[in-house]
Enzyme design. Structure first.
Site, PDB file in Angstrom:
ATOM      1  N   LYS A   1      -2.352   3.463  -0.534  1.00 12.93           N
ATOM      2  CA  LYS A   1      -3.572   4.124  -0.379  1.00 12.93           C
ATOM      3  C   LYS A   1      -4.272   3.512   0.848  1.00 12.93           C
ATOM      4  CE  LYS A   1      -8.142   4.665  -2.346  1.00 12.93           C
ATOM      5  NZ  LYS A   1      -8.983   4.553  -3.464  1.00 12.93           N
TER       6      LYS A   1
ATOM      7  N   GLU B   1       2.673  -6.601   0.311  1.00  9.25           N
ATOM      8  CA  GLU B   1       3.798  -6.562  -0.119  1.00  9.25           C
ATOM      9  C   GLU B   1       4.439  -5.126   0.598  1.00  9.25           C
ATOM     10  OE1 GLU B   1       1.024  -7.165  -1.805  1.00  9.25           O
ATOM     11  OE2 GLU B   1       1.476  -8.445  -3.531  1.00  9.25           O
TER      12      GLU B   1
ATOM     13  N   GLY C   1      -6.227   3.871  -6.860  1.00  5.17           N
ATOM     14  CA  GLY C   1      -4.959   3.533  -7.094  1.00  5.17           C
ATOM     15  C   GLY C   1      -4.224   3.821  -8.408  1.00  5.17           C
ATOM     16  N   ARG C   2      -4.874   3.274  -9.452  1.00  4.78           N
ATOM     17  CA  ARG C   2      -4.376   3.369 -10.987  1.00  4.78           C
ATOM     18  C   ARG C   2      -4.451   4.695 -11.399  1.00  4.78           C
ATOM     19  NH1 ARG C   2      -8.366  -0.345 -10.177  1.00  4.78           N
ATOM     20  NH2 ARG C   2     -10.277  -0.032 -11.245  1.00  4.78           N
TER      21      ARG C   2
ATOM     22  N   GLU D   1      -6.848  -3.577 -14.926  1.00 11.75           N
ATOM     23  CA  GLU D   1      -7.507  -3.505 -13.695  1.00 11.75           C
ATOM     24  C   GLU D   1      -8.853  -2.857 -13.724  1.00 11.75           C
ATOM     25  OE1 GLU D   1      -6.017  -1.713  -9.639  1.00 11.75           O
ATOM     26  OE2 GLU D   1      -5.269  -3.870  -9.528  1.00 11.75           O
TER      27      GLU D   1
ATOM     28  N   HIS E   1      12.440  -6.401 -33.106  1.00 10.85           N
ATOM     29  CA  HIS E   1      13.454  -7.484 -33.397  1.00 10.85           C
ATOM     30  C   HIS E   1      12.982  -8.472 -32.550  1.00 10.85           C
ATOM     31  CE1 HIS E   1      16.149  -4.972 -35.784  1.00 10.85           C
ATOM     32  NE2 HIS E   1      15.705  -4.314 -35.022  1.00 10.85           N
TER      33      HIS E   1
ATOM     34  N   LYS F   1      -5.575 -12.434  -2.659  1.00 11.99           N
ATOM     35  CA  LYS F   1      -5.045 -11.851  -1.467  1.00 11.99           C
ATOM     36  C   LYS F   1      -5.491 -12.683  -0.270  1.00 11.99           C
ATOM     37  CE  LYS F   1      -4.961  -7.116  -2.974  1.00 11.99           C
ATOM     38  NZ  LYS F   1      -5.644  -5.608  -2.719  1.00 11.99           N
TER      39      LYS F   1
HETATM   40  O1  F6P Z   1      -4.099  -5.285  -5.639  1.00 16.29           O
HETATM   41  C1  F6P Z   1      -4.588  -4.195  -6.372  1.00 16.29           C
HETATM   42  C2  F6P Z   1      -4.423  -2.869  -5.606  1.00 16.29           C
HETATM   43  O2  F6P Z   1      -5.683  -2.918  -4.633  1.00 16.29           O
HETATM   44  C3  F6P Z   1      -4.401  -1.992  -6.486  1.00 16.29           C
HETATM   45  O3  F6P Z   1      -5.484  -1.327  -7.035  1.00 16.29           O
HETATM   46  C4  F6P Z   1      -3.672  -0.961  -5.941  1.00 16.29           C
HETATM   47  O4  F6P Z   1      -3.081   0.062  -6.743  1.00 16.29           O
HETATM   48  C5  F6P Z   1      -2.562  -1.723  -5.156  1.00 16.29           C
HETATM   49  O5  F6P Z   1      -3.270  -2.840  -4.989  1.00 16.29           O
HETATM   50  C6  F6P Z   1      -2.010  -1.179  -4.043  1.00 16.29           C
HETATM   51  O6  F6P Z   1      -2.964  -0.686  -3.103  1.00 16.29           O
HETATM   52  P1  F6P Z   1      -2.322   0.515  -2.190  1.00 16.29           P
HETATM   53  O7  F6P Z   1      -1.942   1.573  -2.648  1.00 16.29           O
HETATM   54  O8  F6P Z   1      -3.473   0.248  -1.137  1.00 16.29           O
HETATM   55  O9  F6P Z   1      -1.299  -0.255  -1.236  1.00 16.29           O
END
Ligand code: F6P
Length: 551
Positions: free
Chosen positions: A212, A218, A274-275, A360, A391, A511
């Protein structure tokens, strides 16, 4: 304040006080008693919506509980807040944003004007571009840099830009293009990227960089490694990027800085959290896997549940009922977790997906007005597919000391009918709900000839609550309805608690600190560390272990 946020403290709501008094009366009542007192209970406390059937009879509730929970929802303005969301008001107060994932699945003929723009028109414009692209890739018309068709799709993203796509791909694998390979890289641990790409041919591989913000550490780290990997395998020619990389983002500027032509970018909007984004362009990998028509079905399932949430009476409204039950267990019984157990192997990533959606969203300690809550908010969601979990950890649910409300999810038809596997699978859904609710008394254990010393060990107290969700089969439409069910249940809980379910400030500090620590780990010179003594010592030890110490 916009969005009809519930005013005042939750504890001041008249229904809250009545629920407390009511809880004192019913907390000791057992499911055995409740079922004995009402032979119709199992047929009465059920509801249908958007192709899903919910049996909520095995909950520790009476009709009075439901009535009072309904009153609580009214007093807390759940309905007004729901309508405010559907109208596009800025109910995400701390970020001053609309919350409009429901617009992502509105049919083409609908219109929703938000801040002067018809968002439904924009949504369908993007869906059309995604569909045209997906058809070209799936049909072999979109060629890689060396002229080969795309056979591998790698989605790079994390959180909402990964969990939805990977869950949906796994859930709908049955409907996917089997000749193509789909992989999902999320972790900044290089192992994730290396293992996901080791057997792929760069000439046949398309990367979807899903983010987003297009700034997530990452994702951007993995995206750069992907570009290096692709260029190394494609003769190092920069033009190759255009054929092997597309982006899904709201941030066109960062996308083009990365080197992806914005013609190859699929956008979405800041009003999609995002979620809550798996049905936006973030679902591009899903569309590539199952095709635009099935993707349309998925959206239709979401939309059917949206309509159900808006239109069904409170006593028959699946997300409302499930959300209020979560409040009941969390705030009155003190349950800390909620188990979600899909009895379908294709849903094996569903609990992981739900963890972000629920935790979240509702892991918040202040109200919308910024006041510290004096009640518990979001429960810890967790789970594994059945029957595997049986199990492993079910022992604790059956005989442990903690109350763990459970959701069982099952289907009438398997997508892989194989001998009598499916009846055996489903027999376990029904058996687990029954065992949790009714257990086994000491008398029953004795009647089986159990030695007296062992009797207490074999007693199952029962009275463990569960919901059972049944549907015909796991198809795209059903998956959409199921996800929307949990989205709106989360919404209901957040509205009762008066919190902002749509921000996530709690993830920011970690972060920021990591960004500050990276140069301290990489520096050739011994860095001046200004953390606490534990963090300083850990960083020094790590540098030592990596032979980066100058002393
Ligand atoms: O770290 C949390 C977050 O901001 C989530 O809410 C989001 O889904 C994820 O990181 C990834 O964010 P992006 O789509 O901006 O890379």
């Amino acid at each position: 304040m916009s969005g009809a946020a519930a005013g005042g403290s939750l504890r001041d709501a008249p229904a809250w006080g009545r629920l407390q008094a009511h809880f004192a009366e019913v907390r000791k009542r057992t499911l055995r008693e409740l079922f004995d007192a009402d032979s119709e209970r199992g047929e009465r406390l059920v509801a249908d919506g958007a192709g899903l059937f919910l049996d909520f009879s095995k909950n520790r509730i009476t009709d009075e509980t439901l009535l009072l929970l309904g009153e609580l929802a009214r007093e807390r303005g759940v309905e007004e807040r729901r309508e405010a969301m559907f109208r596009g008001e800025h109910i995400n107060v701390s970020e001053d944003r609309a919350v409009l994932h429901v617009a992502l699945r509105m049919p083409r003929e609908r219109s929703l004007i938000v801040d002067g723009t018809d968002v439904v028109k924009e949504v369908h414009g993007t869906l059309d571009r995604m569909a045209a692209f997906a058809e070209r890739v799936r049909g072999g018309e979109w060629r890689g840099h060396t002229g080969k068709a795309i056979r591998n799709v790698v989605n790079i993203g994390i959180g909402g830009s990964d969990l939805g796509p990977v869950m949906a791909y796994e859930a709908l694998r049955h409907y996917s293009r089997r000749e193509m390979t789909f992989r999902f890289v999320s972790n900044v641990d290089g192992t994730d990227f290396v293992e996901c790409t080791r057997d792929l041919d760069p000439q046949e591989t398309l990367f979807i960089i899903s983010s987003k913000t297009f700034t997530t550490l990452e994702t951007m780290t993995n995206a750069h490694s992907a570009r290096d990997w692709a260029l190394a395998g494609l003769g190092g020619e920069e033009e190759a990027v255009a054929k092997h990389f597309v982006a899904v983002s709201t941030n066109a500027e960062e996308v083009s800085k990365f080197g992806i032509d914005t013609d190859n970018m699929f956008g979405f909007w800041e009003w999609v959290g995002g979620r809550y984004s798996m049905d936006s362009a973030i679902g591009l990998s899903t569309m590539l896997a199952i095709g635009p028509a099935h993707f349309g079905e998925l959206l239709a399932g979401f939309h059917a549940m949206d309509e159900h949430f808006q239109e069904a009476d409170s006593g028959a409204n699946l997300p409302l009922i499930m959300g209020l039950l979560s409040v009941w267990y969390g705030d009155f019984f003190g349950a800390e977790t909620c188990g979600v157990f899909p009895y379908d192997q294709y849903l094996h990533r569903f609990p992981a997906y739900l963890q972000q959606l629920t935790m979240e969203s509702n892991g918040k300690h202040v109200t919308i007005a910024g006041e510290h809550v004096d009640y518990d908010t979001g429960a810890i969601f967790w789970g594994e597919p059945g029957t595997n979990g049986q199990h492993s950890f079910y022992q604790l649910i059956h005989q442990g000391t903690r109350l763990i409300p459970a959701d069982f999810i099952g289907f009438a038809h398997s997508l892989n009918e194989l001998g009598d596997h499916h009846d055996k699978l489903m027999s376990n859904v029904f058996a687990q709900g029954e065992a949790l609710a009714f257990g086994k008394t000491a008398e029953q254990v004795r009647e089986e000839g159990t030695p007296e010393a062992v009797v207490p060990h074999r007693v199952m107290e029962g009275n463990r609550p569960s919901n059972t969700i049944l549907a015909e089969r796991l198809d795209p439409r059903t998956l959409g309805a199921l996800v929307a069910l949990y989205e709106h249940s989360v919404f209901t809980q957040g509205a009762v608690w008066g919190i902002d379910s749509f921000d996530q400030w709690g993830v920011e500090l970690g972060k920021e600190l990591a960004k500050a620590i990276i140069p301290e780990l990489e520096s050739k010179q011994e860095p001046r560390l200004r953390h606490d003594s534990s963090t300083n010592a850990l960083i020094r030890r790590y540098r030592n272990m990596r032979s980066r110490t100058s002393s």
